[in-house]
Write an enzyme that holds these catalytic residues in place. Structure first.
Site, PDB file in Angstrom:
ATOM      1  N   ASP A  14       0.812  -1.593   0.171  1.00  0.00           N
ATOM      2  CA  ASP A  14      -0.026  -0.018   0.083  1.00  0.00           C
ATOM      3  C   ASP A  14       0.588   1.222   0.064  1.00  0.00           C
ATOM      4  O   ASP A  14       1.828   1.482   0.287  1.00  0.00           O
ATOM      5  CB  ASP A  14      -1.129   0.110   1.584  1.00  0.00           C
ATOM      6  CG  ASP A  14      -2.036   0.674   0.902  1.00  0.00           C
ATOM      7  OD1 ASP A  14      -2.342   1.126  -0.314  1.00  0.00           O
ATOM      8  OD2 ASP A  14      -2.870   0.732   1.944  1.00  0.00           O
ATOM      9  N   ASN A  62     -11.127  -2.357  -5.534  1.00  0.00           N
ATOM     10  CA  ASN A  62     -10.038  -1.289  -6.285  1.00  0.00           C
ATOM     11  C   ASN A  62     -10.943  -1.188  -7.869  1.00  0.00           C
ATOM     12  O   ASN A  62     -10.303  -0.377  -8.577  1.00  0.00           O
ATOM     13  CB  ASN A  62      -8.612  -2.431  -6.735  1.00  0.00           C
ATOM     14  CG  ASN A  62      -8.548  -2.600  -5.273  1.00  0.00           C
ATOM     15  OD1 ASN A  62      -6.922  -3.013  -4.795  1.00  0.00           O
ATOM     16  ND2 ASN A  62      -7.747  -0.638  -4.485  1.00  0.00           N
TER      17      ASN A  62
HETATM   18  C1  IPE Z   1      -5.379  -2.866  -0.376  1.00  0.00           C
HETATM   19  O1  IPE Z   1      -5.282  -1.368  -0.311  1.00  0.00           O
HETATM   20  C2  IPE Z   1      -5.798  -3.450  -1.086  1.00  0.00           C
HETATM   21  C3  IPE Z   1      -4.124  -4.023  -1.700  1.00  0.00           C
HETATM   22  C4  IPE Z   1      -3.149  -3.511  -1.943  1.00  0.00           C
HETATM   23  C5  IPE Z   1      -4.110  -4.538  -3.552  1.00  0.00           C
HETATM   24  P1  IPE Z   1      -6.375   0.019  -0.818  1.00  0.00           P
HETATM   25  O2  IPE Z   1      -5.407   1.000  -0.767  1.00  0.00           O
HETATM   26  O3  IPE Z   1      -6.827  -0.399  -1.943  1.00  0.00           O
HETATM   27  O4  IPE Z   1      -7.324  -0.681   1.080  1.00  0.00           O
HETATM   28  P2  IPE Z   1      -8.098   1.087   1.292  1.00  0.00           P
HETATM   29  O5  IPE Z   1      -9.345   1.066   0.867  1.00  0.00           O
HETATM   30  O6  IPE Z   1      -6.844   1.730   1.993  1.00  0.00           O
HETATM   31  O7  IPE Z   1      -8.575  -0.536   2.431  1.00  0.00           O
HETATM   32  C1  IPE Z   2      -1.509   0.233  -3.447  1.00  0.00           C
HETATM   33  O1  IPE Z   2      -1.393   1.300  -3.899  1.00  0.00           O
HETATM   34  C2  IPE Z   2      -1.671  -0.052  -4.786  1.00  0.00           C
HETATM   35  C3  IPE Z   2      -3.154  -1.120  -5.118  1.00  0.00           C
HETATM   36  C4  IPE Z   2      -3.553  -1.076  -4.139  1.00  0.00           C
HETATM   37  C5  IPE Z   2      -3.368  -1.634  -5.937  1.00  0.00           C
HETATM   38  P1  IPE Z   2      -2.101   2.560  -3.331  1.00  0.00           P
HETATM   39  O2  IPE Z   2      -2.394   2.805  -5.018  1.00  0.00           O
HETATM   40  O3  IPE Z   2      -3.933   2.454  -2.618  1.00  0.00           O
HETATM   41  O4  IPE Z   2      -1.867   3.686  -2.633  1.00  0.00           O
HETATM   42  P2  IPE Z   2      -2.838   4.533  -2.090  1.00  0.00           P
HETATM   43  O5  IPE Z   2      -2.822   3.565  -0.569  1.00  0.00           O
HETATM   44  O6  IPE Z   2      -3.014   5.412  -2.579  1.00  0.00           O
HETATM   45  O7  IPE Z   2      -1.224   6.159  -1.924  1.00  0.00           O
HETATM   46 MG    MG Z   3      -3.893   1.955  -0.495  1.00  0.00          MG
END
Ligand code: IPE
Ligand code: IPE
Ligand code: MG
Length: 234
Positions: A14, A62
């Site tokens: 993340d 997502n």
């Molecule tokens: C969790 O991250 C999913 C992945 C790492 C693929 P998100 O960024 O989607 O989760 P939330 O929305 O912060 O809970």
């Molecule tokens: C994790 O990084 C990757 C996926 C969930 C695919 P994020 O895209 O969630 O990055 P933040 O949490 O918005 O910084």
């Molecule tokens: Mg995220």
């Protein structure tokens, strides 16, 4: 204390978006740089003797992101899968995936199947990608399949145990993760391996995923090695 290497580490990768934002760049730039961390952590795990590494790459939730970002992520996945197969084979790493794979775009699904097929004989480590995955989807799907088995008479409901449920999850042939790592400072599971991480150790780090290095992985393992895992006992 015995310095045990976890057999299975799973990672909620993340912080790609915030990493990019801090640099004044688009979120997709963060995802591209996140791939570097994937490469580095896969290599680090293989080096220290981890047998299973599960990476949460795309959750069911997502899909709710802007289509531009979803498309970029799916494209990046195809590109990365194609580019990394040779390295996976060189390092004797098998690719696996968990999640509702048939719900992926055809090109992504195809690249994934190809990657799994091309690395099927490798046995040093298994790299598991969680794609279109959510734990509640997996558990719901398992319940539905168990119900079907009961209906058809193949299974008697009174014989259902926790192990039965494990066997119907997409993680059936993967041991439970001993260590779950989440980057970016968030401290939640976001629908990841709810059943399987019942007794996992958790490691949260403020580091954004694109900045996550081998040294961070080693730190997480060291932290794991200092935990007292009691499993409800004394
Ligand atoms: C969790 O991250 C999913 C992945 C790492 C693929 P998100 O960024 O989607 O989760 P939330 O929305 O912060 O809970
Ligand atoms: C994790 O990084 C990757 C996926 C969930 C695919 P994020 O895209 O969630 O990055 P933040 O949490 O918005 O910084
Ligand atoms: Mg995220």
């Amino acid at each position: 204390m015995e310095k045990k290497i976890p057999q299975h580490i799973s990672v909620i990768m993340d912080g790609n978006g915030r990493w990019a934002k801090e640099k004044g760049k688009a979120r997709v730039f963060g995802h591209r740089n996140g791939v570097k961390a994937v490469r580095e952590i896969t290599e680090a795990c293989a080096e220290v003797g981890v047998k299973y590494l599960t990476l949460y790459a795309f959750s069911t939730e997502n899909w709710g992101r802007p289509s531009f970002e979803v498309n970029a992520l799916m494209g990046l996945l195809v590109e990365t899968l194609k580019a990394e197969i040779a390295t996976l084979n060189k390092n004797n790493i098998r690719l696996k995936a968990i999640g509702d794979l048939t719900g992926l775009p055809p090109k992504t699904y195809k690249a994934l199947l190809q990657g799994m097929e091309d690395t099927a004989a490798n046995n040093h480590m298994t790299l598991v990608l969680a794609l279109n995955y959510s734990s509640r989807w997996d558990i719901t799907n398992a319940v539905r399949r168990i119900a079907e088995e009961c209906n058809s008479g193949a299974l008697d409901y009174s014989e259902i145990t926790a192990d039965t449920i494990s066997q119907y999850l997409s993680t059936a042939d993967i041991p439970d993760p001993e260590l779950v790592i989440r980057s970016s400072g968030e401290q939640r599971l976001s629908n990841f391996l709810l059943w399987e991480s019942a007794y996992s150790e958790f490691y949260f780090t403020p580091v954004y995923w694109p900045d996550f290095t081998k040294a961070h992985l080693h730190e997480a393992i060291a932290s794991f090695q200092n935990r007292d895992r009691r499993f409800g006992k004394v």
